[in-house]
Design a protein around this motif. Structure first.
Motif, PDB file in Angstrom:
ATOM      1  N   VAL A 100       0.885  -1.166   0.000  1.00  0.00           N
ATOM      2  CA  VAL A 100       0.000   0.000   0.000  1.00  0.00           C
ATOM      3  C   VAL A 100       0.923   1.216   0.000  1.00  0.00           C
ATOM      4  N   PRO A 101       0.880   2.056  -1.053  1.00  0.00           N
ATOM      5  CA  PRO A 101       1.818   3.187  -1.096  1.00  0.00           C
ATOM      6  C   PRO A 101       1.596   4.139   0.081  1.00  0.00           C
ATOM      7  N   LYS A 102       2.616   4.921   0.400  1.00  0.00           N
ATOM      8  CA  LYS A 102       2.452   5.977   1.405  1.00  0.00           C
ATOM      9  C   LYS A 102       1.484   7.009   0.851  1.00  0.00           C
ATOM     10  N   THR A 161       1.333   9.024  -2.857  1.00  0.00           N
ATOM     11  CA  THR A 161       0.170   8.957  -3.751  1.00  0.00           C
ATOM     12  C   THR A 161      -0.312  10.351  -4.132  1.00  0.00           C
ATOM     13  N   ILE A 162      -0.417  11.231  -3.156  1.00  0.00           N
ATOM     14  CA  ILE A 162      -0.892  12.596  -3.429  1.00  0.00           C
ATOM     15  C   ILE A 162       0.107  13.335  -4.327  1.00  0.00           C
ATOM     16  N   ILE A 180      -9.444  13.309   6.261  1.00  0.00           N
ATOM     17  CA  ILE A 180     -10.121  12.008   6.168  1.00  0.00           C
ATOM     18  C   ILE A 180      -9.277  10.980   5.415  1.00  0.00           C
ATOM     19  N   GLY A 181      -8.471  11.453   4.459  1.00  0.00           N
ATOM     20  CA  GLY A 181      -7.616  10.535   3.703  1.00  0.00           C
ATOM     21  C   GLY A 181      -6.657   9.788   4.605  1.00  0.00           C
ATOM     22  N   LYS A 182      -6.132  10.512   5.605  1.00  0.00           N
ATOM     23  CA  LYS A 182      -5.191   9.906   6.552  1.00  0.00           C
ATOM     24  C   LYS A 182      -5.873   8.769   7.330  1.00  0.00           C
ATOM     25  N   GLN A 183      -7.123   9.030   7.769  1.00  0.00           N
ATOM     26  CA  GLN A 183      -7.875   8.003   8.517  1.00  0.00           C
ATOM     27  C   GLN A 183      -8.183   6.795   7.624  1.00  0.00           C
ATOM     28  N   PHE A 222      -0.607   5.788  -8.232  1.00  0.00           N
ATOM     29  CA  PHE A 222      -1.573   6.423  -7.322  1.00  0.00           C
ATOM     30  C   PHE A 222      -3.005   5.987  -7.590  1.00  0.00           C
ATOM     31  N   ASP A 223      -3.280   5.470  -8.787  1.00  0.00           N
ATOM     32  CA  ASP A 223      -4.668   5.189  -9.162  1.00  0.00           C
ATOM     33  C   ASP A 223      -5.333   4.129  -8.286  1.00  0.00           C
ATOM     34  N   ARG A 224      -4.647   2.996  -8.081  1.00  0.00           N
ATOM     35  CA  ARG A 224      -5.276   1.914  -7.319  1.00  0.00           C
ATOM     36  C   ARG A 224      -5.439   2.293  -5.838  1.00  0.00           C
ATOM     37  N   HIS A 225      -4.477   3.029  -5.301  1.00  0.00           N
ATOM     38  CA  HIS A 225      -4.541   3.452  -3.903  1.00  0.00           C
ATOM     39  C   HIS A 225      -5.746   4.375  -3.690  1.00  0.00           C
ATOM     40  N   LEU A 226      -5.891   5.383  -4.553  1.00  0.00           N
ATOM     41  CA  LEU A 226      -7.034   6.300  -4.426  1.00  0.00           C
ATOM     42  C   LEU A 226      -8.351   5.564  -4.651  1.00  0.00           C
ATOM     43  N   PHE A 227      -8.341   4.608  -5.585  1.00  0.00           N
ATOM     44  CA  PHE A 227      -9.538   3.797  -5.833  1.00  0.00           C
ATOM     45  C   PHE A 227      -9.931   3.009  -4.576  1.00  0.00           C
ATOM     46  N   ALA A 228      -8.935   2.379  -3.935  1.00  0.00           N
ATOM     47  CA  ALA A 228      -9.205   1.571  -2.735  1.00  0.00           C
ATOM     48  C   ALA A 228      -9.703   2.439  -1.583  1.00  0.00           C
TER      49      ALA A 228
END
Length: 662
Positions: free
Chosen positions: A59-61, A65-66, A96-99, A557-563
Motif C-alpha cells: 500500500v503506497p504511502k 500517492t498525493i 479524512i484521507g489519513k484516517q 496512485f490510481d489503485r490506492h485512491l480507488f481503494a
C-alpha cells in the motif's frame, strides 16, 4: 479499465523458447516421458512452487500517492484548476484521507493471503452493469501457422483444441513452468538452478529466485482459465468454475454444441476423434439459429440476469450448466477475413450470434483459419491468457496432432456430439431480438483503423538510449495535440503480477515532459535545435521509465485512491472533495486508453474505447517497426488520429537521425 494485457514493466518472459527435456517421471504408478501426448512439457519446478512466498502488494504511502496524483494532474489543468485540485488533495491527505489510509493498511495487515486491491477490483468488474462486449472483453489474434496448409479451419481448430487441453492438463498436474521474469536468464533459467530451487520450501522459494535476479509472477488467476464463466446476477455477477467438466462448447451459425474432449479417466481424447467431431459440426446442415441465445450474453447485465432466470424457469437449467462448465468456447465462423480491420471487428465483437461472451475465454476460428482469443476480463488481466496463447501457438505449429490429409476417426460423432436445443417462449425470443438490436446499434458506432510505421522501431530507439514504450506513448501525445490542440487524460495498463494477487496499476503517460516536448515538436518545430529536441526526448523517456518502474512495483496512485474511495463508500461516508473535484473525474475519463503487447504468437490485439469520446489504442513496438490498432466512436476521427501519430513518429525519428524538423 484495465485493458488487454497489462504487462508493461514486467515485459512478458517468452516461454515459447524454453527447451523441453525428455525425462521419465512416475505418477500414481504410471511412467511418463516429457514427450507424453497428455502434457506440453514437464517443469522441474512445480507450477505453483513460488505462490506461497510471493511478496505482498504494497500500500503506497499516502503522501507519495498525493504527490504522484498532483504530478499527473499538472499537464491537464490550467493554473486556477490546478490550485483548486492541489488544495483538495492536501486537505484529503491531512484529514479524512489519513484516517482511510490507516484503516486500509490495518485491513491489509489482517488479510495477508491476498492484496488490498483484489476484492475491490473484482467487485468493480462484477458490479458493472454495462455489456461486456466493447466495454470489457478484448481480443488477441493468433499469427497464421507458418505452414499455410495448416491454416485450414478444421485442421487448425482440431490442433488448437488438442493443445489447449494439453495446456490445461499440464497446468492442473503442476507441470507447467512457473511464470518467472528472469533478469539474468543465464543464472536462473537453467536446469541446474531449477533442480536446486525445487527443493527449497514454497514458503521460501521466492527468496531463492530473488537471489539470482529472477522474479516469479502471481499465477492465482490461472485456475479461472478453464471451465469458467461469468454468471449474470441482479446487481452483481458471479464467477463460476467447475473443474470436473470434460467437454468443449462449440458454436457455429449461432447453434451450440458440446462434446467430451477427455475420456472418463481424464485423458485427452484421440485427436482423430476430436477431428471427427469438429468435422461433423462443420458439416452439420442445421440452419443458422432463428433465436441465437448467445447474443443474450452481450446484453446489459441486469437484463441478461432476468432473461437467464427465465431460461432456467423454462427448463434450460441443465443446458446452461453444460455451457457454464465447458472447458472453453470454440467459435467456428463461416466468414473469410478480408483484412486486419475485418479481423479486429470479427474477433472483438463479431455479429453477436456466434459467441458466448461470458466464457472465461473463447477461441474464434474463421473460415480461412484466422484465429483469435476473446476473453472476459473480470477474472484476470491477460497474463494467463497470453501465456496460454503462446504455448498453444508453439504446440500447434511445432507438434500438430492432425495434418492436412489426416483422416478423421471412424467414430459415431452424431452420438458423441450434443446439439444444445434451448426451449424458448415468446418473452425469451423477444429478449433475443431486442439484445440483437442493442448489439447491432452499439457495434455500428465502432470504427477501427490500423497503422504501421516502417521507418524504425525498438532496435534504433535502444541504440539512441530511449525507451521504446516512452517514444510510442509520446507519439500518441503528439498525435492528439496535433489533431485536437490539447493534452488529455491517458491510461496505460501495467501488471502488478510480481506481487501476490496483484492486478494492474496505471501508468500516466501524459506528463509535463511530454506536454513540453509535444508543443515543441508540433507548434514550434523551427524554434528548437536538434540538440534541444533530443534533450526533451531524453527527459520524456527517463520520466516515463520512472513511472513504469513505480507502477510495476505497486507505487502508482490510481489503485490506492480507488481503494480509499471504495473503503469510504463501503462505510457509507460522503466522498471527500478530492473525489468530487471535476479534475478527478476528468483524469479518470481516459480519452486515450492504451495497452501494449508483442509476442511471437500474436499478430494484433485490440479493445474498444473506455469512454464514448475516446480512443482504444492497442500497440506494439517491434524491432524495426511500430504498429497501432485503434478503435473509436463517432465523436473522434481515428483515421486522422493515426495520420497524426504517424507524422509524430516521423518527426521523432528525424530528430534521432540528427536532422532538423522541416
Amino acid at each position: 479499465m484495465a485493458k488487454l494485457l497489462s504487462l508493461k514493466g514486467i515485459r512478458y518472459l517468452d516461454k515459447c523458447g524454453s527447451k523441453v527435456h525428455a525425462r521419465a517421471i512416475t505418477i500414481n504408478g504410471r511412467s511418463y516421458s516429457s514427450q507424453d501426448s497428455e502434457y506440453l512439457h514437464r517443469s522441474l519446478v512445480p507450477s505453483m512452487h513460488y505462490q506461497k512466498s510471493l511478496p505482498r502488494l504494497p500500500v503506497p504511502k499516502l503522501e507519495d500517492t498525493i504527490r504522484r496524483y498532483l504530478a499527473a494532474q499538472r499537464p491537464l489543468l490550467d493554473d486556477a484548476q490546478f490550485g483548486n485540485t492541489e488544495k483538495n488533495a492536501e486537505d484529503f491527505k491531512n484529514g479524512i484521507g489519513k484516517q482511510l489510509h490507516e484503516e486500509l493498511v490495518s485491513k491489509d495487515k489482517n488479510n495477508k493471503h491476498t492484496s488490498y486491491i483484489s476484492a475491490p477490483w473484482f467487485d468493480m468488474y462484477l458490479s458493472a452493469r454495462d455489456s461486456v462486449v466493447l466495454n470489457f472483453n478484448p481480443f488477441m489474434s493468433f499469427n497464421p501457422d507458418p505452414k499455410p496448409e495448416y491454416n485450414d479451419q478444421l485442421i487448425r481448430a482440431t490442433n488448437v483444441v488438442c493443445s489447449a487441453v494439453r495446456f490445461m492438463k499440464t497446468l492442473r498436474a503442476g507441470l507447467l513452468e512457473p511464470e518467472v521474469f528472469h533478469l539474468n536468464p543465464a543464472k536462473s533459467d537453467t536446469d541446474q538452478f531449477k533442480k536446486l530451487i525445487r527443493w527449497v520450501p514454497s514458503s521460501l522459494s521466492w527468496y531463492g529466485a530473488y537471489m539470482v535476479n529472477a522474479y516469479p509472477l502471481d499465477m492465482s488467476q490461472y485456475f479461472r482459465l478453464f471451465n469458467s464463466t461469468r454468471l449474470p446476477k441482479p446487481g452483481r455477477d458471479e464467477l463460476f468454475t467447475d473443474a470436473k467438466g470434460k467437454h468443449l462448447l462449440v458454436m457455429r451459425k449461432g447453434n451450440l454444441y458440446a462434446f467430451d474432449v477427455m475420456d472418463r479417466d481424464g485423458n485427452l481424447l484421440a485427436p482423430a476423434e476430436i477431428h471427427s467431431h469438429l468435422n461433423y459440426i462443420l458439416a452439420d446442415e442445421t440452419p443458422a439459429a432463428a433465436s441465437p441465445i448467445g447474443v443474450l450474453t452481450s446484453e446489459n447485465r441486469d437484463v441478461w440476469a432476468g432473461l437467464r432466470e427465465k431460461l432456467v424457469a423454462n427448463g434450460n437449467g441443465a443446458l446452461l450448466q453444460t455451457v457454464d462448465s465447458a472447458l472453453f468456447c470454440l467459435c467456428l465462423d463461416d466468414e473469410t477475413m478480408r483484412d486486419h480491420i475485418h479481423i479486429s471487428h470479427n474477433m472483438l465483437h463479431g455479429d453477436g450470434c456466434n459467441r458466448w461472451y461470458d466464457k472465461s475465454f473463447s477461441v474464434i476460428i474463421a473460415k480461412d483459419g484466422n484465429a483469435a482469443i476473446n476473453f472476459e476480463h473480470s477474472w484476470g488481466d491477460g497474463v494467463a491468457v497470453l501465456r496460454f496463447q503462446n504455448e498453444v501457438f508453439k504446440d500447434t505449429t511445432e507438434k500438430p496432432t492432425v495434418h492436412p490429409g489426416s483422416a478423421p476417426a471412424a467414430v459415431d460423432s452424431a452420438s458423441a456430439v450434443q446439439r444444445l436445443q434451448f426451449n424458448l417462449d415468446g418473452e425469451l425470443e423477444n429478449g433475443v431480438l431486442k439484445a440483437k438490436e442493442n448489439f447491432d446499434a452499439a457495434v455500428s458506432k465502432l470504427t477501427i483503423d490500423a497503422m504501421e510505421f516502417k521507418k524504425g522501431g525498438k532496435e534504433q530507439l535502444k541504440k539512441s538510449k530511449l525507451s521504446p514504450d516512452a517514444v510510442a506513448q509520446l507519439a500518441f501525445q503528439m498525435g492528439f495535440l496535433r489533431q485536437y490542440g490539447q493534452t488529455t487524460a491517458t491510461y496505460e495498463s501495467c501488471s502488478t503480477a510480481a506481487f501476490k494477487h496483484g492486478r494492474t496499476e496505471t501508468i500516466r503517460p501524459a506528463t509535463i515532459h511530454t506536454k513540453r516536448c509535444s508543443h515543441a515538436f508540433v507548434h514550434e518545430p523551427g524554434k528548437h535545435s536538434v540538440e534541444e529536441l533530443r534533450a526533451m526526448l531524453n527527459d520524456c523517456s527517463k520520466y516515463h521509465g520512472q513511472l513504469t518502474k513505480e507502477a510495476a512495483m505497486g507505487q502508482g496512485f490510481d489503485r490506492h485512491l480507488f481503494a480509499l474511495r471504495y473503503l469510504a463508500n463501503s462505510k457509507g461516508e460522503p466522498l471527500h472533495s478530492l473525489y468530487t473535484d471535476p479534475a478527478y473525474s476528468s483524469i479518470n475519463h481516459n480519452i486515450l486508453s492504451t495497452s501494449t503487447l508483442t509476442s511471437p504468437a500474436v499478430s494484433l490485439g485490440g479493445f474498444a474505447p473506455v469512454v464514448p469520446d475516446g480512443f482504444g489504442v492497442g500497440y506494439g513496438v517491434h524491432d524495426d517497426w511500430i504498429g497501432c490498432n485503434v478503435s473509436t466512436y463517432p465523436a473522434r476521427n481515428v483515421h486522422e488520429f493515426l495520420q497524426c501519430v504517424h507524422k509524430s513518429l516521423e518527426d521523432i525519428f528525424t530528430v534521432l537521425e540528427g536532422k532538423p524538423l522541416s
